[in-house]
Design a protein around this motif. Sequence first.
Motif, short mmCIF file in Angstrom:
data_model
loop_
_atom_site.label_atom_id
_atom_site.label_comp_id
_atom_site.label_asym_id
_atom_site.label_seq_id
_atom_site.Cartn_x
_atom_site.Cartn_y
_atom_site.Cartn_z
N THR A 46 32.98 36.81 -9.50
CA THR A 46 32.55 36.95 -8.11
C THR A 46 33.30 36.01 -7.18
O THR A 46 33.80 36.43 -6.12
CB THR A 46 31.03 36.73 -7.99
N VAL A 47 33.42 34.75 -7.57
CA VAL A 47 34.16 33.79 -6.75
C VAL A 47 35.61 34.24 -6.60
O VAL A 47 36.17 34.18 -5.49
CB VAL A 47 34.05 32.36 -7.32
N SER A 48 36.22 34.69 -7.67
CA SER A 48 37.61 35.17 -7.59
C SER A 48 37.74 36.31 -6.59
O SER A 48 38.66 36.33 -5.77
CB SER A 48 38.08 35.65 -8.97
N ILE A 77 37.91 24.86 -8.73
CA ILE A 77 39.18 24.49 -8.09
C ILE A 77 40.34 25.20 -8.78
O ILE A 77 41.28 25.68 -8.13
CB ILE A 77 39.38 22.96 -8.12
N GLU A 78 40.29 25.30 -10.09
CA GLU A 78 41.35 25.99 -10.83
C GLU A 78 41.38 27.48 -10.49
O GLU A 78 42.46 28.07 -10.34
CB GLU A 78 41.16 25.80 -12.34
N VAL A 79 40.22 28.10 -10.36
CA VAL A 79 40.16 29.52 -9.96
C VAL A 79 40.82 29.69 -8.59
O VAL A 79 41.65 30.59 -8.39
CB VAL A 79 38.69 30.02 -9.92
N ALA A 84 45.68 31.47 -5.40
CA ALA A 84 46.71 31.28 -4.39
C ALA A 84 47.95 32.12 -4.70
O ALA A 84 48.60 32.64 -3.79
CB ALA A 84 47.09 29.80 -4.29
N PHE A 85 48.26 32.27 -5.99
CA PHE A 85 49.45 33.02 -6.38
C PHE A 85 49.23 34.53 -6.36
O PHE A 85 50.19 35.29 -6.24
CB PHE A 85 49.92 32.57 -7.76
N ALA A 95 39.43 28.79 1.05
CA ALA A 95 38.43 28.66 -0.01
C ALA A 95 38.25 27.20 -0.41
O ALA A 95 37.13 26.76 -0.69
CB ALA A 95 38.83 29.50 -1.23
N LEU A 96 39.33 26.43 -0.43
CA LEU A 96 39.23 25.01 -0.77
C LEU A 96 38.42 24.24 0.27
O LEU A 96 37.64 23.35 -0.07
CB LEU A 96 40.62 24.39 -0.92
#
Length: 108
Positions: A46-48, A77-79, A84-85, A95-96
């Motif tokens: 969901t966050v992705s 944070i890693e997600v 970003a890519f 998002a950050l």
Amino acid sequence: MIDKASTPRNPFADIAPALADYTDKVLFGDVWKRSQLSPRDRSLVTVSCLVALYRVNEMPFHLKRALENGVTRDELIEVITHMAFYAGWPVASTALQIARRVFEDSGA
């Protein structure tokens, strides 16, 4: 994992009671409780999606929910970094900023 007692009342129940009911009963009552994915995994997915689709209104709720479902701050944070890519730098940057506020508010 969030149970019904800790889930806040739907914020649009006053104006759209049917949509609020579907959200509570179908989305969070049925879909989120399916056994094929854990709540933690559903939170990551969901966050992705929210990051990729630039859904900034829903992001704070789901970032907090992800933390409650066992996703760590570092994993979130890693997600976002990974997205970003695939979704673009601007959505990851936004998002950050949202994640920072959620982490500060939740003490994560």
